[in-house]
Design a protein around this motif. Structure first.
Motif, PDB file in Angstrom:
ATOM      1  N   PHE A  21      -3.257  -0.836-104.590  1.00  0.00           N
ATOM      2  CA  PHE A  21      -2.425  -0.083-103.715  1.00  0.00           C
ATOM      3  C   PHE A  21      -3.157   1.082-102.921  1.00  0.00           C
ATOM      4  O   PHE A  21      -2.875   1.223-101.832  1.00  0.00           O
ATOM      5  N   ALA A  22      -4.390   1.420-103.385  1.00  0.00           N
ATOM      6  CA  ALA A  22      -5.442   1.961-102.691  1.00  0.00           C
ATOM      7  C   ALA A  22      -5.754   1.436-101.240  1.00  0.00           C
ATOM      8  O   ALA A  22      -5.984   1.919-100.192  1.00  0.00           O
ATOM      9  N   LEU A  23      -6.066   0.089-101.382  1.00  0.00           N
ATOM     10  CA  LEU A  23      -6.514  -0.883-100.160  1.00  0.00           C
ATOM     11  C   LEU A  23      -5.016  -0.937 -99.284  1.00  0.00           C
ATOM     12  O   LEU A  23      -5.445  -1.039 -98.035  1.00  0.00           O
ATOM     13  N   ALA A  24      -4.007  -1.236 -99.904  1.00  0.00           N
ATOM     14  CA  ALA A  24      -2.939  -1.144 -99.061  1.00  0.00           C
ATOM     15  C   ALA A  24      -2.649   0.104 -98.194  1.00  0.00           C
ATOM     16  O   ALA A  24      -2.292   0.029 -97.098  1.00  0.00           O
ATOM     17  N   TRP A  25      -2.761   1.144 -98.911  1.00  0.00           N
ATOM     18  CA  TRP A  25      -2.524   2.405 -98.202  1.00  0.00           C
ATOM     19  C   TRP A  25      -3.493   2.622 -97.099  1.00  0.00           C
ATOM     20  O   TRP A  25      -3.407   3.174 -96.190  1.00  0.00           O
ATOM     21  N   ARG A  26      -4.840   2.242 -97.428  1.00  0.00           N
ATOM     22  CA  ARG A  26      -5.691   2.307 -96.337  1.00  0.00           C
ATOM     23  C   ARG A  26      -5.455   1.251 -95.221  1.00  0.00           C
ATOM     24  O   ARG A  26      -5.455   1.929 -93.961  1.00  0.00           O
ATOM     25  N   GLU A  31      -3.512   0.983 -89.645  1.00  0.00           N
ATOM     26  CA  GLU A  31      -2.260   0.220 -88.735  1.00  0.00           C
ATOM     27  C   GLU A  31      -1.547   1.343 -87.963  1.00  0.00           C
ATOM     28  O   GLU A  31      -1.480   1.179 -86.852  1.00  0.00           O
ATOM     29  N   ARG A  32      -1.382   2.540 -88.483  1.00  0.00           N
ATOM     30  CA  ARG A  32      -0.635   3.694 -88.064  1.00  0.00           C
ATOM     31  C   ARG A  32      -1.733   4.246 -86.854  1.00  0.00           C
ATOM     32  O   ARG A  32      -1.430   4.656 -85.809  1.00  0.00           O
ATOM     33  N   GLY A  33      -3.211   4.170 -87.018  1.00  0.00           N
ATOM     34  CA  GLY A  33      -4.103   4.796 -86.288  1.00  0.00           C
ATOM     35  C   GLY A  33      -4.157   3.942 -85.111  1.00  0.00           C
ATOM     36  O   GLY A  33      -4.447   4.215 -83.660  1.00  0.00           O
ATOM     37  N   SER A  34      -4.439   2.434 -85.226  1.00  0.00           N
ATOM     38  CA  SER A  34      -4.398   1.442 -83.963  1.00  0.00           C
ATOM     39  C   SER A  34      -3.162   1.100 -83.501  1.00  0.00           C
ATOM     40  O   SER A  34      -3.294   0.494 -82.230  1.00  0.00           O
ATOM     41  N   GLY A  35      -1.964   1.116 -84.111  1.00  0.00           N
ATOM     42  CA  GLY A  35      -0.725   0.696 -83.473  1.00  0.00           C
ATOM     43  C   GLY A  35      -0.641  -0.741 -83.717  1.00  0.00           C
ATOM     44  O   GLY A  35       0.459  -1.258 -83.308  1.00  0.00           O
ATOM     45  N   ARG A  36      -1.384  -1.531 -84.270  1.00  0.00           N
ATOM     46  CA  ARG A  36      -1.447  -2.924 -84.471  1.00  0.00           C
ATOM     47  C   ARG A  36      -1.066  -3.182 -86.034  1.00  0.00           C
ATOM     48  O   ARG A  36      -1.712  -2.463 -86.992  1.00  0.00           O
TER      49      ARG A  36
END
Length: 123
Positions: A21-26, A31-36
Protein backbone atom coordinates in the motif's frame (compact mmCIF):
# COMPACT_ATOMS: atom_id res chain seq x y z
CA UNK A 1 -4.10 -24.38 15.55
CA UNK A 2 -3.80 -22.27 18.67
CA UNK A 3 -3.98 -18.51 18.37
CA UNK A 4 -0.30 -18.00 19.13
CA UNK A 5 0.66 -20.05 16.08
CA UNK A 6 -1.60 -17.92 13.84
CA UNK A 7 0.06 -14.63 14.77
CA UNK A 8 3.32 -14.97 12.75
CA UNK A 9 1.69 -15.52 9.32
CA UNK A 10 -0.91 -12.81 9.99
CA UNK A 11 1.81 -10.37 11.08
CA UNK A 12 3.84 -11.18 7.96
CA UNK A 13 0.75 -10.57 5.79
CA UNK A 14 0.21 -7.23 7.53
CA UNK A 15 3.81 -6.15 6.86
CA UNK A 16 3.52 -7.21 3.20
CA UNK A 17 0.27 -5.30 2.69
CA UNK A 18 1.60 -2.20 4.43
CA UNK A 19 4.60 -2.25 2.09
CA UNK A 20 2.42 -2.77 -1.00
CA UNK A 21 0.00 0.00 0.00
CA UNK A 22 2.93 2.35 0.58
CA UNK A 23 4.16 1.60 -2.95
CA UNK A 24 0.66 2.15 -4.33
CA UNK A 25 0.36 5.47 -2.49
CA UNK A 26 3.69 6.58 -3.90
CA UNK A 27 2.55 5.63 -7.41
CA UNK A 28 -0.68 7.60 -6.96
CA UNK A 29 1.25 10.66 -5.78
CA UNK A 30 3.60 10.37 -8.75
CA UNK A 31 0.58 10.06 -11.04
CA UNK A 32 -0.98 13.20 -9.60
CA UNK A 33 2.27 15.07 -10.09
CA UNK A 34 2.87 14.02 -13.68
CA UNK A 35 -0.74 13.83 -14.84
CA UNK A 36 -0.19 10.42 -16.47
CA UNK A 37 -1.60 7.15 -15.23
CA UNK A 38 1.02 4.85 -13.77
CA UNK A 39 1.16 1.55 -15.68
CA UNK A 40 3.15 0.03 -12.82
CA UNK A 41 0.32 0.63 -10.34
CA UNK A 42 -2.35 -0.72 -12.67
CA UNK A 43 -0.38 -3.82 -13.59
CA UNK A 44 0.58 -4.43 -9.97
CA UNK A 45 -3.02 -4.24 -8.82
CA UNK A 46 -4.15 -6.58 -11.59
CA UNK A 47 -1.36 -9.06 -10.74
CA UNK A 48 -2.22 -8.97 -7.02
CA UNK A 49 -5.92 -9.48 -7.81
CA UNK A 50 -5.22 -12.37 -10.19
CA UNK A 51 -2.93 -14.00 -7.64
CA UNK A 52 -5.58 -13.58 -4.94
CA UNK A 53 -8.38 -15.06 -7.01
CA UNK A 54 -6.27 -18.01 -8.17
CA UNK A 55 -5.24 -18.73 -4.60
CA UNK A 56 -8.85 -18.66 -3.46
CA UNK A 57 -9.72 -21.05 -6.26
CA UNK A 58 -6.98 -23.46 -5.18
CA UNK A 59 -7.89 -23.55 -1.46
CA UNK A 60 -11.68 -23.32 -1.81
CA UNK A 61 -13.64 -25.54 0.56
CA UNK A 62 -10.59 -26.63 2.56
CA UNK A 63 -9.74 -25.89 6.15
CA UNK A 64 -6.61 -23.85 6.70
CA UNK A 65 -3.90 -26.23 7.83
CA UNK A 66 -0.58 -24.61 7.01
CA UNK A 67 1.11 -21.29 7.69
CA UNK A 68 1.15 -20.55 3.98
CA UNK A 69 -2.63 -20.84 3.69
CA UNK A 70 -3.19 -18.66 6.78
CA UNK A 71 -0.73 -16.09 5.39
CA UNK A 72 -2.47 -16.08 2.03
CA UNK A 73 -5.98 -15.65 3.44
CA UNK A 74 -4.81 -12.92 5.84
CA UNK A 75 -3.01 -11.05 3.06
CA UNK A 76 -6.02 -11.14 0.74
CA UNK A 77 -8.45 -10.18 3.51
CA UNK A 78 -6.31 -7.22 4.51
CA UNK A 79 -5.97 -6.17 0.87
CA UNK A 80 -9.75 -6.21 0.45
CA UNK A 81 -10.14 -4.18 3.63
CA UNK A 82 -7.58 -1.67 2.39
CA UNK A 83 -9.33 -1.47 -0.96
CA UNK A 84 -12.65 -0.79 0.73
CA UNK A 85 -11.13 1.89 2.97
CA UNK A 86 -9.40 3.56 0.00
CA UNK A 87 -12.57 3.53 -2.11
CA UNK A 88 -14.61 5.09 0.71
CA UNK A 89 -11.95 7.71 1.43
CA UNK A 90 -11.64 8.47 -2.28
CA UNK A 91 -15.40 8.89 -2.70
CA UNK A 92 -16.10 11.00 0.37
CA UNK A 93 -12.88 12.84 1.24
CA UNK A 94 -10.41 13.02 -1.67
CA UNK A 95 -13.08 13.85 -4.27
CA UNK A 96 -15.10 16.15 -2.03
CA UNK A 97 -16.50 19.06 -3.97
CA UNK A 98 -16.67 17.20 -7.27
CA UNK A 99 -19.92 16.19 -8.89
CA UNK A 100 -21.56 12.86 -8.11
CA UNK A 101 -20.72 11.58 -11.61
CA UNK A 102 -17.03 11.58 -10.71
CA UNK A 103 -17.60 9.99 -7.30
CA UNK A 104 -19.90 7.16 -8.38
CA UNK A 105 -17.12 4.73 -9.42
CA UNK A 106 -15.39 4.67 -6.00
CA UNK A 107 -18.77 4.33 -4.26
CA UNK A 108 -19.72 1.32 -6.39
CA UNK A 109 -16.21 -0.14 -5.98
CA UNK A 110 -16.60 -0.02 -2.19
CA UNK A 111 -20.06 -1.59 -2.36
CA UNK A 112 -18.77 -4.31 -4.72
CA UNK A 113 -15.80 -5.16 -2.46
CA UNK A 114 -18.02 -5.21 0.63
CA UNK A 115 -20.39 -7.58 -1.20
CA UNK A 116 -17.51 -9.91 -2.04
CA UNK A 117 -16.31 -9.95 1.57
CA UNK A 118 -19.81 -10.66 2.89
CA UNK A 119 -20.32 -13.43 0.33
CA UNK A 120 -17.03 -15.06 1.25
CA UNK A 121 -17.77 -14.80 4.96
CA UNK A 122 -21.23 -16.34 4.58
CA UNK A 123 -20.14 -19.19 2.31
Amino acid sequence: MPLTSLLPPIAAATVLNAFLFALAWRAVQRERGSGRQSWLLSSGLMFYGALSMSGFYIIRGQSLESYTEVFFVAAVGEAFGGGIAYAILNAFMFMRGQSIEHRVVPIFAAIFLIGILVAVALS
